[in-house]
Design a protein around this motif. Structure first.
Motif, short mmCIF file in Angstrom:
data_model
loop_
_atom_site.label_atom_id
_atom_site.label_comp_id
_atom_site.label_asym_id
_atom_site.label_seq_id
_atom_site.Cartn_x
_atom_site.Cartn_y
_atom_site.Cartn_z
N PRO A 43 -0.52 5.01 1.28
CA PRO A 43 0.53 5.54 2.14
C PRO A 43 1.88 4.91 1.79
CG PRO A 43 -0.72 3.88 3.31
CD PRO A 43 -1.42 4.09 2.00
N LEU A 44 2.95 5.58 2.17
CA LEU A 44 4.27 5.01 1.96
C LEU A 44 4.40 3.77 2.84
CD1 LEU A 44 6.52 8.22 1.97
CD2 LEU A 44 5.85 6.82 0.00
N PRO A 45 4.94 2.69 2.29
CA PRO A 45 5.10 1.49 3.11
C PRO A 45 6.08 1.77 4.25
CG PRO A 45 6.25 1.24 1.01
CD PRO A 45 5.43 2.49 0.91
N PRO A 46 5.79 1.31 5.45
CA PRO A 46 6.66 1.60 6.60
C PRO A 46 7.96 0.81 6.54
CG PRO A 46 4.91 0.09 7.24
CD PRO A 46 4.61 0.51 5.83
N VAL A 71 9.49 2.58 -3.87
CA VAL A 71 8.32 1.75 -4.15
C VAL A 71 7.15 2.61 -4.60
CG1 VAL A 71 6.68 0.09 -3.20
CG2 VAL A 71 9.07 0.05 -2.44
N GLY A 72 6.56 2.26 -5.74
CA GLY A 72 5.35 2.92 -6.20
C GLY A 72 4.16 2.00 -5.98
N GLN A 73 3.10 2.51 -5.31
CA GLN A 73 1.93 1.69 -5.01
C GLN A 73 0.65 2.33 -5.54
OE1 GLN A 73 2.51 -1.10 -1.38
NE2 GLN A 73 2.28 0.96 -0.56
N CYS A 81 -3.86 -1.66 -1.48
CA CYS A 81 -2.64 -1.08 -2.03
C CYS A 81 -1.67 -2.19 -2.42
CB CYS A 81 -1.98 -0.16 -1.01
SG CYS A 81 -2.87 1.39 -0.76
N LYS A 82 -1.26 -2.17 -3.68
CA LYS A 82 -0.28 -3.13 -4.18
C LYS A 82 0.80 -2.40 -4.95
CE LYS A 82 -3.39 -7.11 -4.43
NZ LYS A 82 -3.96 -8.18 -5.29
N SER A 83 1.98 -2.98 -4.96
CA SER A 83 3.13 -2.32 -5.57
C SER A 83 3.22 -2.67 -7.05
CB SER A 83 4.41 -2.76 -4.85
OG SER A 83 4.35 -2.40 -3.50
N HIS A 84 3.35 -1.65 -7.89
CA HIS A 84 3.45 -1.87 -9.33
C HIS A 84 4.80 -1.44 -9.87
CE1 HIS A 84 3.00 2.42 -10.60
NE2 HIS A 84 2.48 2.51 -9.41
#
Length: 273
Positions: A43-46, A71-73, A81-84
């Motif tokens: 999901p999109l980070p809030p 942000v791409g996760q 989920c981690k951001s790359h």
């Protein structure tokens, strides 16, 4: 239209739909053979109080970013989920970095200085494990000598940066040095956390004299295409370091040292743990 023609068209349309459904189903079956289940998208980070908090894929760092960060996760092997990838677009306006998304129409066109930063794999969990990086920088310090100051911009040119030997560079190295060029950012408050040297960038500054590569220090930026300086900025906090790629468009390079310092302070503010 005759009844036959109408019936014929309806039959053709029906055959097309049947073929389409079969193709979709077959594709799903084949895909299912390769992978037993579809990976659930992250999901999109809030956005909370104007900030986005993420966990980086490399280094496992927790960062708090401004709301306008892209942000791409993706999920790791444990499904977390981690951001790359992170991209943030700023405008440098009246000595401050501001959101490009928020101010793109309020800042006068002739005063827009676009600054973009990108974070991909440039995240490191600790600063004090980079002794190898420091040793390498010390061993190759000659590559930053001489450092020729630009006549107009807060930059210094490293004509030997792409040499492979300090005394007798190879023909290949000399050819590369005639095509590629590396600059340091002068007069900054902060330096690279990895080696203590000036931040570096590749800038689209052609030589004033094609026969003399060092004449770049007397030349202006190319006026065609995406003319800019693309480099890197790093900062550390709580024993952890963060590096980003940075683009400063040519109309902002006169203040590039202040821009790099401002980005370094932004990076420090991003690091939570």
């Amino acid at each position: 239209m005759s009844e036959w023609n109408m019936r014929h068209r309806m039959q053709s349309a029906t055959r097309f739909l049947v073929c389409l459904v079969v193709a979709v189903v077959c594709g799903a079956v084949v895909s299912g053979c390769r992978k037993s289940h579809l990976e659930e998208a992250c999901p999109l980070p809030p956005v909370v109080d104007g900030f986005i908090t993420i966990k980086t894929e490399v280094g496992g760092m927790t960062l708090r970013l401004p709301w306008f960060a892209d942000v791409g996760q993706r999920r790791d092997e444990q499904g977390v989920c981690k951001s790359h990838f992170v991209a943030i677009d700023y405008l440098w306006y009246q000595g401050t970095l501001i959101s490009e998304a928020k101010h793109r129409f309020s800042v006068p066109q002739d005063q827009k200085m676009h600054v973009s930063i990108f974070l991909t794999s440039g995240v490191y969990p600790k600063v004090n494990v980079l002794s190898e990086e420091v040793r390498k920088a010390q061993a190759e310090s000659w590559k930053m000598e001489p450092a020729l100051p630009h006549k107009k911009f807060p930059l210094e040119f490293y004509p030997h940066y792409y040499w492979d030997n300090p005394v007798n560079p190879s023909d290949v190295a000399l050819k590369r040095a005639s095509l590629d060029h590396m600059w340091g950012i002068r007069d900054t408050k902060y330096k690279s956390i990895w080696n203590g040297r000036p931040f570096r960038a590749a800038c689209t500054i052609p030589p004033a004299d094609a026969a003399n590569p060092d004449s770049r220090v007397e030349s202006d930026f190319a006026v065609f295409g995406d003319s800019k300086c693309r480099g890197s900025v790093s900062a550390s906090k709580n024993g952890k370091g963060l590096s980003v790629m940075i683009d400063v468009r040519r109309n902002g390079v006169a203040e590039i040292n202040h821009i790099y310092d401002a980005v370094a302070e932004q990076l420090q503010s991003f690091i939570l743990e």
